[in-house]
Write a protein that holds these residues in place. Structure first.
Motif, short mmCIF file in Angstrom:
data_model
loop_
_atom_site.label_atom_id
_atom_site.label_comp_id
_atom_site.label_asym_id
_atom_site.label_seq_id
_atom_site.Cartn_x
_atom_site.Cartn_y
_atom_site.Cartn_z
N ARG A 1 -10.47 -27.31 7.67
CA ARG A 1 -11.31 -26.18 8.09
C ARG A 1 -10.52 -24.89 7.91
O ARG A 1 -9.52 -24.67 8.57
CB ARG A 1 -11.74 -26.36 9.56
CG ARG A 1 -12.80 -25.34 9.99
CD ARG A 1 -13.31 -25.59 11.40
NE ARG A 1 -14.04 -26.84 11.56
CZ ARG A 1 -15.27 -27.04 11.08
NH1 ARG A 1 -15.91 -26.09 10.44
NH2 ARG A 1 -15.86 -28.20 11.27
N ARG B 1 -15.54 -17.99 6.03
CA ARG B 1 -16.11 -18.09 7.38
C ARG B 1 -15.00 -17.87 8.39
O ARG B 1 -13.91 -18.46 8.26
CB ARG B 1 -16.76 -19.46 7.63
CG ARG B 1 -17.93 -19.73 6.71
CD ARG B 1 -18.61 -21.06 7.04
NE ARG B 1 -19.51 -21.43 5.97
CZ ARG B 1 -20.22 -22.55 5.95
NH1 ARG B 1 -20.15 -23.41 6.95
NH2 ARG B 1 -21.02 -22.82 4.94
N GLU C 1 -13.50 -18.95 11.22
CA GLU C 1 -13.50 -20.15 12.06
C GLU C 1 -12.10 -20.39 12.57
O GLU C 1 -11.13 -19.79 12.11
CB GLU C 1 -13.90 -21.37 11.23
CG GLU C 1 -15.27 -21.27 10.60
CD GLU C 1 -15.84 -22.63 10.29
OE1 GLU C 1 -16.10 -23.39 11.25
OE2 GLU C 1 -16.03 -22.95 9.11
N GLU D 1 -19.53 -16.33 12.33
CA GLU D 1 -18.52 -16.70 11.34
C GLU D 1 -18.43 -15.78 10.13
O GLU D 1 -17.56 -15.98 9.27
CB GLU D 1 -18.78 -18.14 10.86
CG GLU D 1 -18.63 -19.17 11.98
CD GLU D 1 -19.02 -20.59 11.57
OE1 GLU D 1 -19.47 -20.79 10.42
OE2 GLU D 1 -18.87 -21.50 12.40
MG MG Z 1 -19.49 -25.02 10.21
#
Ligand code: MG
Ligand code: ATP
Length: 435
Positions: free
Chosen positions: A121, A113, A115, A65
């Motif tokens: 998120r 990150r 992701e 990530e």
């Molecule tokens: Mg995580």
């Protein structure tokens, strides 16, 4: 060429939303200051090695990530994926821990990150976190959990669950790891591919796999709580007792293992049922091994991080945020009036009022329409006639009452105006943030 848009996984926080962020920051700062936590601000990028050593190469964060790149001097640089490693690096670098005693620190800012973006998120997201360094006392564990709870509750959040576990110390975990591998190995072919790979590298992480079949299998896995040695067990019992004494409800969750390698003993998460798949608002735990692992002296520590995007999603579901209302909207027409309007607006601002000046130069009718939309409590009107006599028309927006007054008198009665504006602000229907 198409228009340039924000990168996938990043988003703008527009003025309509910023009020929520400011409210969270204000509430958190107040609660943290009352508990003697001091803010620390560390760089957004660091040497890649810091995160490799401080988070662990076997974790998702380091393995998959990180935003890592070579800078123009061929140094490997990483955008921080979390806050703890940088805080600990700073602490060691400045010898803060040699000042003795306990360091209570907090930070906030963007983290990065790589992701798969979805609700709650993102690739650039924000955390608010605390770190308490230099105490192994279970009261430190209870204190940081209590502060996280205070912040979330003061913001009006409900339906929160606190999950609690202990991952013991290294020795406990080695014993447990073996038991877990023994249990999981016969199921190896049924585990999701990531978990199959983790079976040898990082088997504890299999417990928080999001795969359904893996979760079913993990359900009957041995509990880490049965593998705690006497120190770990005693520490964990004390944490639970202290939380109960503070009236903080929790549930034991032996499958709660934080994703990062440096955690020891207490691990916890605060979840909300109102967030869908990304339910964890706050995650934290003890990391007694990290400071030494990064080259500092043995220093027990505990901390947590709140994901601010998730927190703000919850706040938005909960309430419309009252906008702070504008005191005056100033409309003017004609050269002299426009010049006087700017000067008057400045004087009123210096006297503590919030004032928006119409700059459009359009007719009074259009300016009045904008005054209505601005949500201001009162409107100040300057035309040729007012400019001539150095007066101004003061119009209360709610009642439409209007009076002429000398500009100097308006400023002289600032205290009286303040009282009137405030009483109208609290009695009137507050302006709402529009979604
Ligand atoms: Mg995580
Ligand atoms: P998850 O299991 O949701 O990936 P995590 O264990 O990776 O979480 P931590 O590293 O403990 O998360 O970070 C603490 C908190 O930061 C999380 O509980 C969450 O609220 C928030 N957070 C983590 N990653 C993201 C992300 N990519 N976008 C938004 N918030 C995040």
């Amino acid at each position: 060429m198409g228009e340039i848009q924000a990168l996938r996984g990043t988003r703008d926080i527009l003025p309509e939303e910023v009020g929520y962020w400011q409210r969270v920051e204000a509430v958190a700062q107040e609660i943290l200051a009352r508990a003697a936590y001091r803010e620390i601000r560390t760089p957004i990028f660091e040497q890649t090695a810091l995160f490799e050593r401080g988070i662990g190469e076997a974790t998702d964060v380091v393995g998959k990530e990180m935003y890592t790149f070579l800078d123009r001097g061929d140094r490997s640089i990483t955008l921080r994926p979390e806050g703890t490693a940088g805080v600990v690096r700073s602490l060691i670098e400045h010898g803060l821990q040699t000042q003795g005693g306990v360091q209570r620190l907090w930070y906030t800012g963007p983290m990065f990150r790589y992701e798969r973006p979805q609700a709650g998120r993102q690739r650039q997201f924000h955390q608010l976190g605390v770190e308490v360094l230099g105490s192994a006392d279970p009261r430190a564990d209870a204190e940081v959990i209590a502060i996280a709870t205070d912040i979330l509750q003061s913001l009006g959040l409900k339906n929160l669950r606190l999950d609690l576990n202990s991952v013991g110390n290294l020795e406990d975990r080695q014993n447990y790891r073996q038991a877990l591998v023994n249990y999981l190995t016969p199921y190896k072919d049924e585990l999701d591919p990531d978990s199959q790979e983790r079976l040898s590298r990082n088997p504890l992480r299999i417990l928080d796999s999001k795969d359904k079949r893996t979760q079913e299998i993990a359900q009957n896995a041995p509990s880490i709580l049965d593998y705690l040695g006497s120190y770990s067990r005693h520490h964990f019992e004390q944490v639970q007792q202290l939380l109960s004494d503070l009236g903080i409800k929790y549930q034991l969750n032996p499958r709660l293992v934080r994703g990062l390698d440096y955690y020891t003993h207490t691990a916890f998460e605060i979840q909300s049922d109102d967030l869908g798949a990304q339910a964890t608002v706050c995650g934290g735990g003890r990391y007694d091994g990290l400071v030494a692992q990064l080259g500092g002296p043995d220093t027990p520590a505990i901390g947590w991080a709140i994901g601010l995007e998730r927190l703000i999603l919850l706040l938005q579901q909960l309430q419309e945020l009252p906008l702070s209302k504008l005191d005056f909207y100033v409309v003017s027409r004609g050269d002299r009036a426009e010049t006087q309007a700017l000067a008057l607006a400045q004087k009123l601002r210096h006297a503590g009022f919030s004032v928006e000046l119409d700059l459009s130069g359009s007719g009074f009718k259009k300016q009045f329409a904008r005054a209505d939309r601005s949500g201001a409590v009162a409107c100040l009107i300057l035309g040729d006639e007012e400019a001539e006599g150095q007066t101004v028309k003061l119009k209360w927006m709610a009642s439409k009452e209007q009076q002429a007054i000398a500009q100097a008198d308006l400023l002289a009665m600032a205290d009286e105006l303040r009282r009137q504006l405030d009483s109208l602000k609290t009695s009137g229907t507050p302006n709402q943030v529009n979604a």
